[in-house]
Design an enzyme around this catalytic site. Structure first.
Site, PDB file in Angstrom:
ATOM      1  N   CYS A  11       0.697  -1.130   0.099  1.00 35.04           N
ATOM      2  CA  CYS A  11       0.081  -0.050  -0.117  1.00 35.04           C
ATOM      3  C   CYS A  11       0.846   1.307   0.035  1.00 35.04           C
ATOM      4  O   CYS A  11       2.123   1.337  -0.328  1.00 35.04           O
ATOM      5  CB  CYS A  11      -0.943   0.060   1.179  1.00 35.04           C
ATOM      6  SG  CYS A  11      -0.044   0.053   2.891  1.00 35.04           S
ATOM      7  N   CYS A  16      -1.577   0.903   7.309  1.00 36.28           N
ATOM      8  CA  CYS A  16      -3.050   0.650   7.459  1.00 36.28           C
ATOM      9  C   CYS A  16      -3.336  -0.674   6.667  1.00 36.28           C
ATOM     10  O   CYS A  16      -3.405  -1.462   7.196  1.00 36.28           O
ATOM     11  CB  CYS A  16      -3.707   1.990   6.660  1.00 36.28           C
ATOM     12  SG  CYS A  16      -3.563   3.205   7.742  1.00 36.28           S
TER      13      CYS A  16
END
Length: 168
Positions: A11, A16
């Protein structure tokens, strides 16, 4: 036995979505007794959070589901990842593009991994990208997608490797 399959989730900042996927996938791999065959990691295309633990929202969702993230620290994608990982799963199309640019590897360089977006694992959801909860705060929804997608990925790996009957 040395693991023979490696999975990398990617990501933007590696605090996250990708560490959430790493933690969920590790849990699924352990539940099926495949830790000696499959390793899981995560990385970010950006360098802002290197060395940091997962975001508090990610930690909260993982805690709520009893999933460990112990020892996880953010790192950045490096060119060697294209050689070291067979499944490189990017949480969105922008990070797919960026990861490919960072890795810049080809089969001639020893790269053998499949690089694709996470949502290709669950096309029936009708969304192209896993939303970034860092900006949107929707950690529970992201967990829902991650849980479903990681299960699909593990099924795909088992099918690809002919492990369909391994410890279900």
């Amino acid at each position: 036995m040395k693991p023979n399959i490696s999975v990398l989730f990617v990501c933007l900042g590696n605090i996250c979505r990708s560490p959430m996927a790493e933690a969920v996938m590790r849990k699924l791999v352990a539940e099926q007794g495949l830790e000696d065959r499959i390793t899981v990691d995560s990385a970010g295309t950006g360098d802002w959070h290197i060395g940091r633990e997962p975001h508090e929202g990610t930690r909260g969702v993982l805690d709520a589901h009893g999933i460990s993230y112990a020892g996880m620290k953010a790192r950045q994608v490096i060119p060697q990842d294209a050689v070291d990982f067979q499944y490189i799963v990017c949480m969105d199309r922008k990070n797919l593009k960026d990861a490919r640019e960072i890795m810049g590897q080809t089969a001639e360089d020893g790269a053998s991994g499949q690089v694709f977006t996470f949502m290709e694992l669950i096309p029936g959801r009708g969304v192209a990208d896993v939303p970034d909860p860092y900006y949107e705060g929707n950690f529970d929804y992201v967990y829902e997608l991650v849980d479903e997608g990681c299960s699909a990925l593990l099924d795909q790996i088992k099918a690809d490797m002919g492990w369909a009957k391994v410890l279900v």
